[in-house]
Design an enzyme around this catalytic site. Structure first.
Site: not given
Ligand code: PLP
Length: 393
Positions: A73, A150, A178, A198-200, A238, A324
């Site tokens: 993001t 995604n 992805q 994105s690492a996660h 940092t 929703c």
């Protein structure tokens, strides 16, 4: 004894890989600031630079062109709001028009609300003559296209898109969030100017990511975060050393692509059984190139709200294609752009798997599908229908 839950929502976030966990914990125990020149600082800097090399290797890029961020993001916002410079041999002003495929992540439309929308076809792939037509109107543009979607897992023909964008004097930003661990990624072969991760999504910690530029001339036109000059002056502050170290460890695992065969096998099992249980099931992008781990499907007569409850009660975590908000179910933008039928938009469920997914977990998801299909048959039974009609009258 309660059965463990089956987590089949890896496109939302992947479980932390043990190697990433170990790297995060090790980094938490370093004391130095990576910008300090003493031994403690240099030790911490070494962790950041090891991770930078691993992330570069994951996408076939150079370490010096990796800028760490807090996630995709942030990278999307930085590129679309600051613009790029030194790209394709030209200076590109931040005022350059933005074009985006209609199936991009919501962050793209939030960061560039005036982006021109590039349509996709019924299989979710960008319509290339439409890209050419838009570029003929706008002139050089900054174009945003995902490598893999995604929701559906559908892949875009990035190298072809890059050739068209560059021929028009523009630049290409690719959200490759992805792809790691599921597809080989080669930033040069794809012809991408800047790529976002994105690492996660591939076993690293949440809140860490990277922008990877194609070469050392290409950079943000101005810093994404103005600060102390960290990350080649592109992103002040940092560095998130534990997050970066965890991302590096996850990148090394993802680069091996060791899980791909198992993903192909298990997704194939799921979809073939799904089609046996419900021959009228619809699978988004079934005929298009797709990630090996994603199945975005709908079954006529089964709404995603009921299905989501059934999966969750059975201990299976999946996602629905509709969001929703304020009590109203909104159709997925991705399915809308593909022109999916209304019933598919109302019933879409995303199952996304990863390296530790098992046959038993796929079996549990299929058991839920089987129960939903059986219930659908009962409620569609003529006797039940006439009872419903008479009670409604
Ligand atoms: N792009 C894609 C394709 C995604 O799936 C996501 C995460 O949902 C993002 C971008 C944003 O990533 P993050 O929330 O980690 O910044």
């Amino acid at each position: 004894m309660t059965e463990a839950r089956a987590y089949l929502d890896w496109n939302a976030t992947a479980p932390l890989h043990p190697a990433a966990r170990e790297a995060v914990l090790r980094a938490l125990d370093t004391v130095g600031n990576p910008s300090s020149i003493h031994a403690e600082g240099r030790a911490t800097r070494a962790l950041v630079e090891e991770a930078r090399a691993a992330v570069a290797a994951l996408v076939g890029g150079e370490a010096e062109n990796v800028v760490f961020t807090s996630g995709a993001t942030e990278g999307i916002n930085a590129v679309l709001k600051q613009g790029l410079s030194g790209c394709c041999g030209k200076e590109l002003a931040s005022a350059m028009p933005v074009l985006a495929s209609a199936t991009e992540h919501p962050a793209v439309f939030a960061a560039a609300p005036h982006a021109g929308l590039l349509p996709v076809d019924a299989e979710g792939q960008l319509v290339l003559p439409e890209l050419q037509r838009h570029l003929a109107q706008t002139g050089p543009a900054l174009v945003a296209v995902q490598l893999a979607n995604n929701e559906s897992g559908i892949l875009q023909p990035i190298a072809e898109i890059a050739a068209i964008v560059h021929a028009a004097g523009g630049a290409l930003m690719v959200d490759a969030v992805q792809a790691p661990g599921r597809l080989p990624i080669d930033i040069a072969a794809l012809g991408v100017d800047v790529l976002l991760l994105s690492a996660h999504k591939f076993g690293g910690p949440k809140g860490a990511g990277a922008m990877i530029f194609a070469d050392s001339r290409t950079r943000l036109a101005s810093a994404g975060l103005a600060g102390g000059g960290q990350e080649r002056g592109q992103r002040g502050g940092t560095e998130n050393v534990p997050g970066i170290a965890g991302m590096g460890a996850a990148a090394r695992v993802a680069a091996s692509l060791e899980a791909v065969q198992s993903l192909i096998h298990l997704r194939g099992e799921f979809e073939s059984h799904l089609k046996r249980l419900a021959p009228d099931a619809w699978i988004a992008g079934e005929a298009a190139p797709r990630l090996p781990n994603t199945s975005f499907f709908a079954i006529p007569g089964i709404g995603s709200d009921k299905a989501m409850i059934a999966f969750d009660l059975a201990g299976v975590a999946v996602s629905s294609g509709s969001a929703c908000s304020s009590g109203k179910v909104k159709a997925s933008r991705v399915l809308d752009a593909m022109g999916a039928p209304d019933w598919a938009q109302a019933g879409a469920i995303r199952l996304s798997i990863g390296p530790t997914t098992t046959e038993a977990e796929i079996g549990r998801a299929l058991a839920v599908v089987g129960r939903l299909v059986a219930r659908r048959s009962v409620s569609n039974h003529p006797a039940e229908k006439s009872a419903a009609n008479s009670s409604a009258a």
